[in-house]
Design a protein around this motif. Structure first.
Motif, PDB file in Angstrom:
ATOM      1  N   GLY A 133       0.804  -1.212   0.000  1.00 39.65           N
ATOM      2  CA  GLY A 133       0.000   0.000   0.000  1.00 39.65           C
ATOM      3  C   GLY A 133       0.839   1.266   0.000  1.00 39.65           C
ATOM      4  O   GLY A 133       2.075   1.215  -0.088  1.00 39.65           O
ATOM      5  N   PHE A 134       0.141   2.388   0.099  1.00 43.25           N
ATOM      6  CA  PHE A 134       0.809   3.679   0.038  1.00 43.25           C
ATOM      7  C   PHE A 134       0.203   4.618   1.063  1.00 43.25           C
ATOM      8  O   PHE A 134      -1.021   4.700   1.179  1.00 43.25           O
ATOM      9  N   ALA A 135       1.059   5.316   1.775  1.00 41.31           N
ATOM     10  CA  ALA A 135       0.593   6.354   2.701  1.00 41.31           C
ATOM     11  C   ALA A 135       1.177   7.667   2.206  1.00 41.31           C
ATOM     12  O   ALA A 135       2.405   7.853   2.243  1.00 41.31           O
ATOM     13  N   ILE A 136       0.304   8.532   1.709  1.00 37.15           N
ATOM     14  CA  ILE A 136       0.826   9.802   1.214  1.00 37.15           C
ATOM     15  C   ILE A 136       0.421  10.929   2.162  1.00 37.15           C
ATOM     16  O   ILE A 136      -0.550  10.821   2.916  1.00 37.15           O
ATOM     17  N   ASP A 137       1.199  11.982   2.102  1.00 36.00           N
ATOM     18  CA  ASP A 137       0.993  13.152   2.955  1.00 36.00           C
ATOM     19  C   ASP A 137       0.497  14.272   2.038  1.00 36.00           C
ATOM     20  O   ASP A 137       1.265  14.771   1.210  1.00 36.00           O
ATOM     21  N   THR A 138      -0.777  14.630   2.170  1.00 39.27           N
ATOM     22  CA  THR A 138      -1.346  15.590   1.215  1.00 39.27           C
ATOM     23  C   THR A 138      -0.687  16.975   1.330  1.00 39.27           C
ATOM     24  O   THR A 138      -0.771  17.765   0.392  1.00 39.27           O
ATOM     25  N   ASP A 139      -0.040  17.248   2.444  1.00 37.38           N
ATOM     26  CA  ASP A 139       0.659  18.535   2.554  1.00 37.38           C
ATOM     27  C   ASP A 139       1.895  18.592   1.656  1.00 37.38           C
ATOM     28  O   ASP A 139       2.436  19.663   1.412  1.00 37.38           O
ATOM     29  N   ARG A 140       2.339  17.435   1.202  1.00 37.60           N
ATOM     30  CA  ARG A 140       3.556  17.400   0.390  1.00 37.60           C
ATOM     31  C   ARG A 140       3.275  17.461  -1.110  1.00 37.60           C
ATOM     32  O   ARG A 140       4.210  17.521  -1.902  1.00 37.60           O
ATOM     33  N   LEU A 141       2.003  17.359  -1.513  1.00 39.81           N
ATOM     34  CA  LEU A 141       1.704  17.304  -2.950  1.00 39.81           C
ATOM     35  C   LEU A 141       2.118  18.601  -3.637  1.00 39.81           C
ATOM     36  O   LEU A 141       1.783  19.699  -3.151  1.00 39.81           O
ATOM     37  N   PRO A 142       2.820  18.514  -4.757  1.00 36.20           N
ATOM     38  CA  PRO A 142       3.163  19.729  -5.519  1.00 36.20           C
ATOM     39  C   PRO A 142       1.918  20.226  -6.261  1.00 36.20           C
ATOM     40  O   PRO A 142       1.501  19.625  -7.250  1.00 36.20           O
ATOM     41  N   LEU A 143       1.324  21.315  -5.752  1.00 35.61           N
ATOM     42  CA  LEU A 143       0.008  21.759  -6.230  1.00 35.61           C
ATOM     43  C   LEU A 143       0.124  22.769  -7.371  1.00 35.61           C
ATOM     44  O   LEU A 143       1.119  23.478  -7.491  1.00 35.61           O
ATOM     45  N   PRO A 144      -0.916  22.829  -8.203  1.00 40.43           N
ATOM     46  CA  PRO A 144      -0.905  23.808  -9.302  1.00 40.43           C
ATOM     47  C   PRO A 144      -0.957  25.235  -8.752  1.00 40.43           C
ATOM     48  O   PRO A 144      -1.712  25.521  -7.818  1.00 40.43           O
ATOM     49  N   ALA A 145      -0.164  26.115  -9.341  1.00 36.08           N
ATOM     50  CA  ALA A 145      -0.074  27.505  -8.867  1.00 36.08           C
ATOM     51  C   ALA A 145      -1.367  28.265  -9.162  1.00 36.08           C
ATOM     52  O   ALA A 145      -2.059  27.984 -10.146  1.00 36.08           O
ATOM     53  N   GLY A 146      -1.719  29.192  -8.283  1.00 31.87           N
ATOM     54  CA  GLY A 146      -2.823  30.102  -8.551  1.00 31.87           C
ATOM     55  C   GLY A 146      -4.191  29.495  -8.360  1.00 31.87           C
ATOM     56  O   GLY A 146      -5.190  30.040  -8.837  1.00 31.87           O
ATOM     57  N   VAL A 147      -4.269  28.356  -7.671  1.00 34.09           N
ATOM     58  CA  VAL A 147      -5.560  27.700  -7.417  1.00 34.09           C
ATOM     59  C   VAL A 147      -5.734  27.627  -5.895  1.00 34.09           C
ATOM     60  O   VAL A 147      -4.780  27.265  -5.198  1.00 34.09           O
ATOM     61  N   PRO A 148      -6.913  27.985  -5.357  1.00 38.19           N
ATOM     62  CA  PRO A 148      -7.126  27.903  -3.904  1.00 38.19           C
ATOM     63  C   PRO A 148      -6.755  26.513  -3.375  1.00 38.19           C
ATOM     64  O   PRO A 148      -7.019  25.505  -4.046  1.00 38.19           O
ATOM     65  N   GLU A 149      -6.174  26.474  -2.173  1.00 37.32           N
ATOM     66  CA  GLU A 149      -5.498  25.255  -1.733  1.00 37.32           C
ATOM     67  C   GLU A 149      -6.393  24.011  -1.698  1.00 37.32           C
ATOM     68  O   GLU A 149      -5.982  22.930  -2.122  1.00 37.32           O
ATOM     69  N   GLY A 150      -7.610  24.159  -1.202  1.00 40.90           N
ATOM     70  CA  GLY A 150      -8.495  22.999  -1.120  1.00 40.90           C
ATOM     71  C   GLY A 150      -8.802  22.431  -2.500  1.00 40.90           C
ATOM     72  O   GLY A 150      -8.731  21.220  -2.725  1.00 40.90           O
ATOM     73  N   GLU A 151      -9.130  23.322  -3.417  1.00 39.33           N
ATOM     74  CA  GLU A 151      -9.418  22.895  -4.783  1.00 39.33           C
ATOM     75  C   GLU A 151      -8.161  22.311  -5.438  1.00 39.33           C
ATOM     76  O   GLU A 151      -8.228  21.300  -6.147  1.00 39.33           O
ATOM     77  N   ALA A 152      -7.028  22.943  -5.200  1.00 33.05           N
ATOM     78  CA  ALA A 152      -5.773  22.477  -5.783  1.00 33.05           C
ATOM     79  C   ALA A 152      -5.475  21.053  -5.326  1.00 33.05           C
ATOM     80  O   ALA A 152      -5.014  20.210  -6.117  1.00 33.05           O
ATOM     81  N   ARG A 153      -5.758  20.769  -4.062  1.00 26.92           N
ATOM     82  CA  ARG A 153      -5.472  19.421  -3.535  1.00 26.92           C
ATOM     83  C   ARG A 153      -6.408  18.387  -4.184  1.00 26.92           C
ATOM     84  O   ARG A 153      -5.982  17.281  -4.522  1.00 26.92           O
ATOM     85  N   GLU A 154      -7.669  18.766  -4.346  1.00 24.80           N
ATOM     86  CA  GLU A 154      -8.624  17.885  -5.040  1.00 24.80           C
ATOM     87  C   GLU A 154      -8.139  17.595  -6.480  1.00 24.80           C
ATOM     88  O   GLU A 154      -8.152  16.448  -6.933  1.00 24.80           O
ATOM     89  N   LEU A 155      -7.711  18.633  -7.180  1.00 27.67           N
ATOM     90  CA  LEU A 155      -7.215  18.459  -8.555  1.00 27.67           C
ATOM     91  C   LEU A 155      -5.978  17.566  -8.573  1.00 27.67           C
ATOM     92  O   LEU A 155      -5.819  16.716  -9.449  1.00 27.67           O
ATOM     93  N   ALA A 156      -5.102  17.775  -7.609  1.00 23.01           N
ATOM     94  CA  ALA A 156      -3.857  17.007  -7.567  1.00 23.01           C
ATOM     95  C   ALA A 156      -4.115  15.521  -7.306  1.00 23.01           C
ATOM     96  O   ALA A 156      -3.417  14.656  -7.827  1.00 23.01           O
ATOM     97  N   LEU A 157      -5.134  15.238  -6.508  1.00 17.30           N
ATOM     98  CA  LEU A 157      -5.428  13.842  -6.169  1.00 17.30           C
ATOM     99  C   LEU A 157      -6.265  13.142  -7.235  1.00 17.30           C
ATOM    100  O   LEU A 157      -6.050  11.974  -7.547  1.00 17.30           O
TER     101      LEU A 157
END
Lengths: 286, 286
Positions: free
Chosen positions: B210-234
C-alpha cells in the motif's frame, strides 16, 4: 479526395521513405523490426452480421498480412479498442487472440476506450533478417509478377456470393507464404487489400517500372460468371493475398500456392491484356 | 462499467501479465523492446479549441509518456488517424512529428482512414536494457513514493485556470526523467494520466502493498485555492507525470525534479494523511 492523395501530403511532413511499404522497417541489433498499424471501424470495415469473434480475428489478420508482405515473422500485436458497447469486448478479444495464436504472435497489450462507433486499431510487430526482407520497391523489368491464392473472393461475398463469405469475414494472412517468398528471393511484394489494380499502381509508384498482366491468368473466385469474376479480381477489395515479383526461374517456391499473372515492364504503366488498366479499387474518400 | 472492470475481463483472455504495465515488454536480442498503444478521440480527449498541431503533439506525447514510465528510450511512433475532415491532417502530422523529434523518436508510419469522429491511435516503440527496466510491480514497504513535476495542472486548465492551459494541451512526457530513474534504480513506476489516486490504486493492485501519502507534500498547481488544488492534484486527469517508488537514499536523482509524497506500506490500502483515499479519477465509462 482519397487516401492516396492524403498520403502525398503526409510524405511532405514525415518523408517519402516512411510511407512506401506495408510496414515501417526499423534496424535493431543485426535484424530488422517491422511495425504496422491498421484502423478498422464498424461502418466501413465490418460487414453487417459479422460476429465479435470475426471482428477480432479480422482486426489482427489485416495487420499480420502487412507483416507477411515484408517477408517477416510476426511477434506481437497490440489492440486499441474503442467500444460502443462493452459487452462486445470479450468475443472480440477472443477472435483477436485466436488469430494471434494461429500465426505465432502474442497479443501483448492494448488500450480500451469508449467510442460512439466500434473502432479497432491493431498494431503488429515482426522481425526479419535483412537478407530476407522484401519491400514494395525492387521489381526489375523481366521479372514475373505473381499472386498467392485466389482473387476477388471477399468482394464476391459482398456481392452476395455466400460461398465466399468466410474469405471476407475470416481472412487468412499469408504469413507462411510471405516468409518463404522472402527467403526464396522475391524482389518486391505487397498485400492487395485495396484490390489488385490499385496495388499494381502502388507498385508502379514504388518501382518506376510497369506491369503487363494477362487477365486470362487471374485466379478467379469460383461460382461467379466469368466477366463479373474478372471485375472482382481486378478491382474488388478485402482480399489479403500477396502480390510479388521475382525472376521466373524462382517459381514454384515450395509450399507456396501462387499464380504467375504477368511480367514487369520498363514503361511505368499497368496493362491488362494489352490495354491500360483502370486505376480503381477500394479507397477511403472524404 | 468502467475501463478497469473491462480490463479484468480482458485478462481472462490474454493473461494477467500482459496488462500490468504501461507498455508491453518484449525480449529482443539482449534488450527489451517496449510497445504501447493509445486511442484518443475528439469527444473525450481533445478539449474544445485545441489546434491540429496540439492534437498531433498530444497524441504522440501520451504514448511517449508510457515509454518513459518503463525507463525506456523511444525509437519509433506509428500513427493511425481516422479523419472527419481531411484538411485537418497536415497540422496534426506536424504536431505529431514535432513531438517525436523533440523526444528522439521517428514518426515511422501509420494508417489513414475516414471516420465520423476524429480518432487517433498512436503506438510507440522503445528499448531499454533489462537492468534499467522499471515496471509497476517492484515497490517494497519502506520505499518512498515520489512524483515528478506538478500535479493537477491539466485538470486545473479544464476548470478554467488559463495559466495551466499549456500543461493540458501540450503535455511534456517525462522521458529524460524516466530514463534517469530507471538507471538510478527506481523500484516501480507508472504515469498518472488518469490521476494520482487511481494510479496509486493501480500500484496497489500490481504490488500487493500500500501507500501512505501526505497531502501537505503534494506539488500543487499555482494560482488555485489550496483545497481545490489538492482535489485536482489527487483526482484530476490529464497529467503525464511519473509516479515512482525507490529507496529514500536514491533521491535526489540528478536532473530529475521530483517530490517525495509518502511511503510504501505493507498493508494494501491507500492512505492520504491517515484517511483512506477515495478511488476516483478519470475513467472511461459505458
Amino acid at each position: 479526395m482519397d487516401d492516396r492523395d492524403l498520403l502525398t501530403r503526409v510524405q511532405a511532413v514525415i518523408g517519402h521513405a516512411q510511407t512506401l511499404d506495408d510496414c515501417a522497417v526499423l534496424p535493431h541489433g543485426g535484424e530488422y523490426l517491422v511495425a504496422t498499424t491498421d484502423m478498422l471501424h464498424e461502418t466501413t470495415d465490418f460487414p453487417c452480421g459479422m460476429t465479435g469473434w470475426q471482428i477480432g480475428w479480422m482486426s489482427v489478420a489485416v495487420t499480420l498480412s502487412d507483416i507477411a508482405a515484408m517477408g517477416a515473422s510476426p511477434t506481437a500485436v497490440l489492440l486499441a479498442v474503442g467500444l460502443d458497447d462493452p459487452e462486445r469486448l470479450l468475443s472480440i478479444m477472443e477472435g483477436a487472440n485466436d488469430c494471434c495464436t494461429t500465426y505465432g504472435a502474442e497479443l501483448a497489450g492494448g488500450d480500451l476506450d469508449a467510442h460512439r462507433e466500434l473502432t479497432i486499431v491493431s498494431t503488429g510487430l515482426g522481425h526479419v533478417a535483412p537478407e530476407h526482407l522484401v519491400r514494395r520497391k525492387g521489381a526489375r523489368p523481366g521479372d514475373v509478377v505473381a499472386i498467392t491464392g485466389t482473387l476477388g473472393e471477399a468482394q464476391a461475398a459482398l456481392e452476395g456470393y455466400g460461398q465466399h463469405r468466410q474469405a471476407l469475414l475470416e481472412p487468412q494472412p499469408r504469413l507462411r507464404e510471405g516468409i518463404a517468398l522472402g527467403r526464396a528471393g522475391a524482389t518486391a511484394m505487397m498485400d492487395i487489400s485495396d484490390g489488385l489494380a490499385l496495388s499494381l499502381y502502388d507498385m508502379v509508384a514504388a518501382n518506376g517500372c510497369g506491369f503487363a498482366i494477362d487477365t486470362d491468368r487471374l485466379p478467379l473466385p469460383a461460382g461467379v460468371p466469368e466477366g463479373e469474376a474478372r471485375e472482382l479480381a481486378l478491382h474488388g477489395g478485402g482480399d489479403f493475398e500477396l502480390l510479388f515479383t521475382c525472376p521466373k526461374e524462382l517459381l514454384p517456391v515450395p509450399d507456396v500456392e501462387a499464380t504467375i499473372i504477368g511480367r514487369v515492364t520498363a514503361e511505368p504503366v499497368v496493362l491488362a491484356s494489352g490495354r491500360v488498366l483502370e486505376r480503381r479499387g477500394y479507397q477511403h474518400r472524404w
